[in-house]
Design a protein around this motif. Structure first.
Motif, PDB file in Angstrom:
ATOM      1  N   LEU A  17       0.814  -1.218   0.000  1.00  0.00           N
ATOM      2  CA  LEU A  17       0.000   0.000   0.000  1.00  0.00           C
ATOM      3  C   LEU A  17       0.848   1.268   0.000  1.00  0.00           C
ATOM      4  O   LEU A  17       0.331   2.378   0.072  1.00  0.00           O
ATOM      5  CB  LEU A  17      -1.008  -0.009   1.165  1.00  0.00           C
ATOM      6  CG  LEU A  17      -2.060  -1.131   1.092  1.00  0.00           C
ATOM      7  CD1 LEU A  17      -3.058  -1.044   2.234  1.00  0.00           C
ATOM      8  CD2 LEU A  17      -2.805  -1.160  -0.241  1.00  0.00           C
ATOM      9  N   ALA A  18       2.173   1.119  -0.112  1.00  0.00           N
ATOM     10  CA  ALA A  18       3.037   2.299  -0.216  1.00  0.00           C
ATOM     11  C   ALA A  18       2.784   2.983  -1.559  1.00  0.00           C
ATOM     12  O   ALA A  18       2.646   2.307  -2.581  1.00  0.00           O
ATOM     13  CB  ALA A  18       4.504   1.884  -0.121  1.00  0.00           C
ATOM     14  N   PRO A  19       2.723   4.322  -1.569  1.00  0.00           N
ATOM     15  CA  PRO A  19       2.404   5.034  -2.814  1.00  0.00           C
ATOM     16  C   PRO A  19       3.318   4.670  -3.978  1.00  0.00           C
ATOM     17  O   PRO A  19       2.855   4.518  -5.109  1.00  0.00           O
ATOM     18  CB  PRO A  19       2.566   6.513  -2.432  1.00  0.00           C
ATOM     19  CG  PRO A  19       2.420   6.548  -0.950  1.00  0.00           C
ATOM     20  CD  PRO A  19       2.884   5.222  -0.425  1.00  0.00           C
ATOM     21  N   GLU A  20       4.610   4.492  -3.712  1.00  0.00           N
ATOM     22  CA  GLU A  20       5.518   4.184  -4.841  1.00  0.00           C
ATOM     23  C   GLU A  20       5.272   2.765  -5.355  1.00  0.00           C
ATOM     24  O   GLU A  20       5.465   2.474  -6.539  1.00  0.00           O
ATOM     25  CB  GLU A  20       6.999   4.396  -4.466  1.00  0.00           C
ATOM     26  CG  GLU A  20       7.522   3.561  -3.320  1.00  0.00           C
ATOM     27  CD  GLU A  20       7.178   4.148  -1.935  1.00  0.00           C
ATOM     28  OE1 GLU A  20       7.764   3.660  -0.945  1.00  0.00           O
ATOM     29  OE2 GLU A  20       6.344   5.080  -1.840  1.00  0.00           O
ATOM     30  N   PHE A  21       4.821   1.867  -4.463  1.00  0.00           N
ATOM     31  CA  PHE A  21       4.484   0.504  -4.893  1.00  0.00           C
ATOM     32  C   PHE A  21       3.225   0.536  -5.771  1.00  0.00           C
ATOM     33  O   PHE A  21       3.169  -0.101  -6.827  1.00  0.00           O
ATOM     34  CB  PHE A  21       4.265  -0.410  -3.682  1.00  0.00           C
ATOM     35  CG  PHE A  21       4.075  -1.855  -4.052  1.00  0.00           C
ATOM     36  CD1 PHE A  21       5.137  -2.741  -4.038  1.00  0.00           C
ATOM     37  CD2 PHE A  21       2.825  -2.325  -4.442  1.00  0.00           C
ATOM     38  CE1 PHE A  21       4.967  -4.076  -4.396  1.00  0.00           C
ATOM     39  CE2 PHE A  21       2.647  -3.658  -4.806  1.00  0.00           C
ATOM     40  CZ  PHE A  21       3.722  -4.533  -4.773  1.00  0.00           C
ATOM     41  N   ILE A  22       2.206   1.285  -5.334  1.00  0.00           N
ATOM     42  CA  ILE A  22       0.961   1.411  -6.106  1.00  0.00           C
ATOM     43  C   ILE A  22       1.269   1.971  -7.498  1.00  0.00           C
ATOM     44  O   ILE A  22       0.707   1.552  -8.502  1.00  0.00           O
ATOM     45  CB  ILE A  22      -0.055   2.332  -5.368  1.00  0.00           C
ATOM     46  CG1 ILE A  22      -0.438   1.747  -4.002  1.00  0.00           C
ATOM     47  CG2 ILE A  22      -1.259   2.648  -6.242  1.00  0.00           C
ATOM     48  CD1 ILE A  22      -1.558   0.767  -3.969  1.00  0.00           C
ATOM     49  N   ARG A  23       2.204   2.932  -7.530  1.00  0.00           N
ATOM     50  CA  ARG A  23       2.552   3.566  -8.801  1.00  0.00           C
ATOM     51  C   ARG A  23       3.258   2.578  -9.736  1.00  0.00           C
ATOM     52  O   ARG A  23       2.981   2.523 -10.921  1.00  0.00           O
ATOM     53  CB  ARG A  23       3.455   4.775  -8.517  1.00  0.00           C
ATOM     54  CG  ARG A  23       3.421   5.842  -9.606  1.00  0.00           C
ATOM     55  CD  ARG A  23       3.993   7.174  -9.141  1.00  0.00           C
ATOM     56  NE  ARG A  23       5.236   7.064  -8.415  1.00  0.00           N
ATOM     57  CZ  ARG A  23       5.391   7.469  -7.133  1.00  0.00           C
ATOM     58  NH1 ARG A  23       4.406   8.010  -6.465  1.00  0.00           N
ATOM     59  NH2 ARG A  23       6.559   7.334  -6.548  1.00  0.00           N
ATOM     60  N   ASP A  24       4.157   1.774  -9.168  1.00  0.00           N
ATOM     61  CA  ASP A  24       4.911   0.826  -9.993  1.00  0.00           C
ATOM     62  C   ASP A  24       5.422  -0.329  -9.135  1.00  0.00           C
ATOM     63  O   ASP A  24       6.495  -0.240  -8.529  1.00  0.00           O
ATOM     64  CB  ASP A  24       6.097   1.528 -10.671  1.00  0.00           C
ATOM     65  CG  ASP A  24       6.884   0.576 -11.566  1.00  0.00           C
ATOM     66  OD1 ASP A  24       6.434  -0.570 -11.783  1.00  0.00           O
ATOM     67  OD2 ASP A  24       7.955   0.971 -12.062  1.00  0.00           O
ATOM     68  N   ASP A 388      -1.779  13.321 -19.262  1.00  0.00           N
ATOM     69  CA  ASP A 388      -0.586  13.078 -18.447  1.00  0.00           C
ATOM     70  C   ASP A 388      -0.297  11.578 -18.393  1.00  0.00           C
ATOM     71  O   ASP A 388      -0.822  10.876 -17.530  1.00  0.00           O
ATOM     72  CB  ASP A 388      -0.793  13.638 -17.033  1.00  0.00           C
ATOM     73  CG  ASP A 388       0.417  13.396 -16.129  1.00  0.00           C
ATOM     74  OD1 ASP A 388       1.449  12.905 -16.635  1.00  0.00           O
ATOM     75  OD2 ASP A 388       0.327  13.705 -14.934  1.00  0.00           O
ATOM     76  N   ALA A 389       0.523  11.117 -19.323  1.00  0.00           N
ATOM     77  CA  ALA A 389       0.828   9.676 -19.360  1.00  0.00           C
ATOM     78  C   ALA A 389       1.883   9.317 -18.318  1.00  0.00           C
ATOM     79  O   ALA A 389       2.010   8.158 -17.928  1.00  0.00           O
ATOM     80  CB  ALA A 389       1.314   9.281 -20.750  1.00  0.00           C
ATOM     81  N   GLN A 390       2.652  10.295 -17.855  1.00  0.00           N
ATOM     82  CA  GLN A 390       3.777   9.971 -16.977  1.00  0.00           C
ATOM     83  C   GLN A 390       3.393   9.793 -15.514  1.00  0.00           C
ATOM     84  O   GLN A 390       3.880   8.887 -14.853  1.00  0.00           O
ATOM     85  CB  GLN A 390       4.910  11.001 -17.134  1.00  0.00           C
ATOM     86  CG  GLN A 390       5.638  10.902 -18.484  1.00  0.00           C
ATOM     87  CD  GLN A 390       5.676   9.469 -19.060  1.00  0.00           C
ATOM     88  OE1 GLN A 390       6.161   8.539 -18.422  1.00  0.00           O
ATOM     89  NE2 GLN A 390       5.140   9.297 -20.274  1.00  0.00           N
ATOM     90  N   THR A 391       2.503  10.673 -15.002  1.00  0.00           N
ATOM     91  CA  THR A 391       2.146  10.535 -13.577  1.00  0.00           C
ATOM     92  C   THR A 391       0.633  10.469 -13.399  1.00  0.00           C
ATOM     93  O   THR A 391       0.038  11.344 -12.774  1.00  0.00           O
ATOM     94  CB  THR A 391       2.714  11.711 -12.754  1.00  0.00           C
ATOM     95  OG1 THR A 391       2.281  12.940 -13.383  1.00  0.00           O
ATOM     96  CG2 THR A 391       4.217  11.694 -12.696  1.00  0.00           C
ATOM     97  N   PRO A 392      -0.003   9.439 -13.934  1.00  0.00           N
ATOM     98  CA  PRO A 392      -1.452   9.333 -13.775  1.00  0.00           C
ATOM     99  C   PRO A 392      -1.804   8.971 -12.335  1.00  0.00           C
ATOM    100  O   PRO A 392      -0.936   8.538 -11.568  1.00  0.00           O
ATOM    101  CB  PRO A 392      -1.820   8.192 -14.721  1.00  0.00           C
ATOM    102  CG  PRO A 392      -0.614   7.332 -14.744  1.00  0.00           C
ATOM    103  CD  PRO A 392       0.563   8.265 -14.608  1.00  0.00           C
ATOM    104  N   GLU A 393      -3.063   9.142 -11.981  1.00  0.00           N
ATOM    105  CA  GLU A 393      -3.489   8.898 -10.608  1.00  0.00           C
ATOM    106  C   GLU A 393      -4.041   7.473 -10.480  1.00  0.00           C
ATOM    107  O   GLU A 393      -5.061   7.131 -11.068  1.00  0.00           O
ATOM    108  CB  GLU A 393      -4.578   9.923 -10.258  1.00  0.00           C
ATOM    109  CG  GLU A 393      -4.799  10.053  -8.778  1.00  0.00           C
ATOM    110  CD  GLU A 393      -5.872  11.101  -8.458  1.00  0.00           C
ATOM    111  OE1 GLU A 393      -6.394  11.043  -7.339  1.00  0.00           O
ATOM    112  OE2 GLU A 393      -6.173  11.944  -9.327  1.00  0.00           O
ATOM    113  N   TRP A 394      -3.324   6.653  -9.706  1.00  0.00           N
ATOM    114  CA  TRP A 394      -3.739   5.264  -9.485  1.00  0.00           C
ATOM    115  C   TRP A 394      -4.723   5.185  -8.326  1.00  0.00           C
ATOM    116  O   TRP A 394      -4.668   5.985  -7.394  1.00  0.00           O
ATOM    117  CB  TRP A 394      -2.529   4.390  -9.182  1.00  0.00           C
ATOM    118  CG  TRP A 394      -1.613   4.241 -10.352  1.00  0.00           C
ATOM    119  CD1 TRP A 394      -0.509   5.010 -10.637  1.00  0.00           C
ATOM    120  CD2 TRP A 394      -1.721   3.298 -11.427  1.00  0.00           C
ATOM    121  NE1 TRP A 394       0.069   4.593 -11.819  1.00  0.00           N
ATOM    122  CE2 TRP A 394      -0.650   3.539 -12.327  1.00  0.00           C
ATOM    123  CE3 TRP A 394      -2.620   2.268 -11.714  1.00  0.00           C
ATOM    124  CZ2 TRP A 394      -0.450   2.798 -13.487  1.00  0.00           C
ATOM    125  CZ3 TRP A 394      -2.426   1.517 -12.871  1.00  0.00           C
ATOM    126  CH2 TRP A 394      -1.363   1.778 -13.735  1.00  0.00           C
TER     127      TRP A 394
END
Length: 410
Positions: A17-24, A388-394
């Protein structure tokens, strides 16, 4: 310096559930596969990250769901009194044979390849209608305005939900995903899930009444008739499984369409290739499933002691969490740069739909929905660009991986 080293070594290998994990999540998966492929989590579950162990667990009869025991272990003996868990215990997704076999047998006919292929014109019509309505505006959210409407409409069709009841389903929030995450829910989250579950139960009870009086050619009618038979289906099972079918029937497909569109726009070479050769869409969908699966994980419980799984002993009753998203990028199976999107990749067989007796009922339906949605969008709005393809909201969930929104213009 020392502080930094200390921080690096205590960093958990798996923090979903860490934000960077959710992102990638994919760098974490690679680390797990390379350093600890059968990792034991802080909650005591085993975490399988390689394709070999994941595919074995999904198909091996020594593993099952054992939902009540597993949930009681995690939350304590009173948890089954909570409405949402009481409902979930009846889901065929959480059942073992013989109950699983009986429940799945009642609905499987609605999802045969033949039945689903026959729905293609209806799927095409919904996508075209959506684009007719939206194309003149030059801007939309690909999730809410496009990806979401199609599978919700189709599952409403299949369940016989009358058109005049659907607006609430189109506008309902998509926050149920946390129920499936491998991190226990807080009391507040359980209360919220209960509220949603009770509302769904109330609605479906009314739908059952309607279909008893006015039978239709739909799954609800079919299940109501099985319930009247008494031996086949209890009312709690009927309600729980309709809720499951409704959620499973749209949630993951929305994510497949969204994740696929994002992957294409992040890989312009692949996007150009697919536009130039639309016939690649069928293989492209398999590659989207592999590359960024809308279901990242599924779990099983050892029904007996397992002597050796990836070098670990699994005692009876312990949970094995299978990282589908990691198995899909295992270089042992995809030796040619598994972290790259390649819509022409040969022999793509993603584990995204699970395996064994719980293999996704709606797999073929999801494939066709995604194929028609993405194929039609590229054909009809060829100059569409993501804002915004680079930082979309997950979405802040891990098991169900998907975007909150994906604004686009043309």
């Amino acid at each position: 310096m020392n502080e930094h080293v200390q921080a690096a070594t205590t960093e958990p290998l798996f923090n979903p559930l860490a934000p960077e994990f959710i992102r990638d999540p994919y760098p974490s998966y690679e680390r797990l596969r390379n350093t600890d492929p059968m990792h034991i989590t802080p909650f005591g579950s085993f975490l399988a990250s390689r394709h070999a162990e994941v595919s074995l667990v999904l198909r091996d009869k020594r593993f099952g769901k054992d939902f009540v025991e597993r949930t009681t272990r995690r939350y304590g003996p009173k948890i089954m009194e909570e409405p949402v868990f009481r409902s979930m215990r009846h889901w065929m997704l959480q059942q073992d044979p013989p109950d699983h076999t009986r429940l799945r047998g009642l609905v499987v006919k609605a999802f045969t390849a033949r039945r689903v292929e026959d729905m293609r014109p209806r799927i095409q019509a919904i996508v075209d209608e959506t684009l007719d309505r939206i194309a003149p505006s030059g801007h939309m959210d690909l999730i809410e305005d496009f990806a979401f409407r199609l599978p919700v409409t189709i599952i409403c069709d299949m369940l016989g939900i009358p058109p005049e009841h659907r607006e609430v389903f189109y506008t309902s929030s998509r926050n149920g995903g946390r129920l499936l995450d491998p991190v226990p829910l807080s009391p507040a989250e359980i209360a919220e899930a209960n509220t949603g579950n009770v509302a769904a139960q109330m609605y479906f009870q009314q739908l059952f009444e309607l279909r008893r009086k006015n039978p239709g050619d739909d799954l609800t009618t079919q299940l109501v008739q099985a319930e009247e038979d008494g031996s086949k289906l209890s009312n709690e099972e009927l309600t729980g499984n309709i809720i499951l079918l409704f959620g499973a029937g749209h949630e993951t497909t929305v994510n497949l369409i969204g994740n696929g569109l994002l992957a294409l726009h992040r890989n312009p070479d692949q996007l150009a290739l697919l536009k130039a050769n639309p016939a690649l869409i069928t293989n492209a969908i398999e590659e989207f499933l592999r590359y960024d699966s809308s279901v990242q994980m599924t779990g099983r419980v050892a029904l007996e002691d397992i002597d050796d799984l990836g070098g670990k002993k699994i005692p009876k009753g312990e949970t094995v969490l299978c990282l589908l998203g990691s198995a899909n990028r295992d270089p042992a199976v995809y030796p040619d740069r598994p972290d790259r999107l390649d819509i022409t990749r040969p022999n793509v067989r993603p584990l995204s739909f699970g395996g064994g007796i719980h293999f996704c009922l709606g797999a073929q339906l999801a494939r066709i929905e995604a194929e028609v949605a993405i194929g039609t969008l590229l054909r009809r709005l060829p100059d569409l660009r993501l804002d915004d393809a680079q930082t979309p909201e997950w979405r802040p969930t891990f098991v169900l991986r998907g975007l909150k929104r994906l604004p686009a213009s043309w």
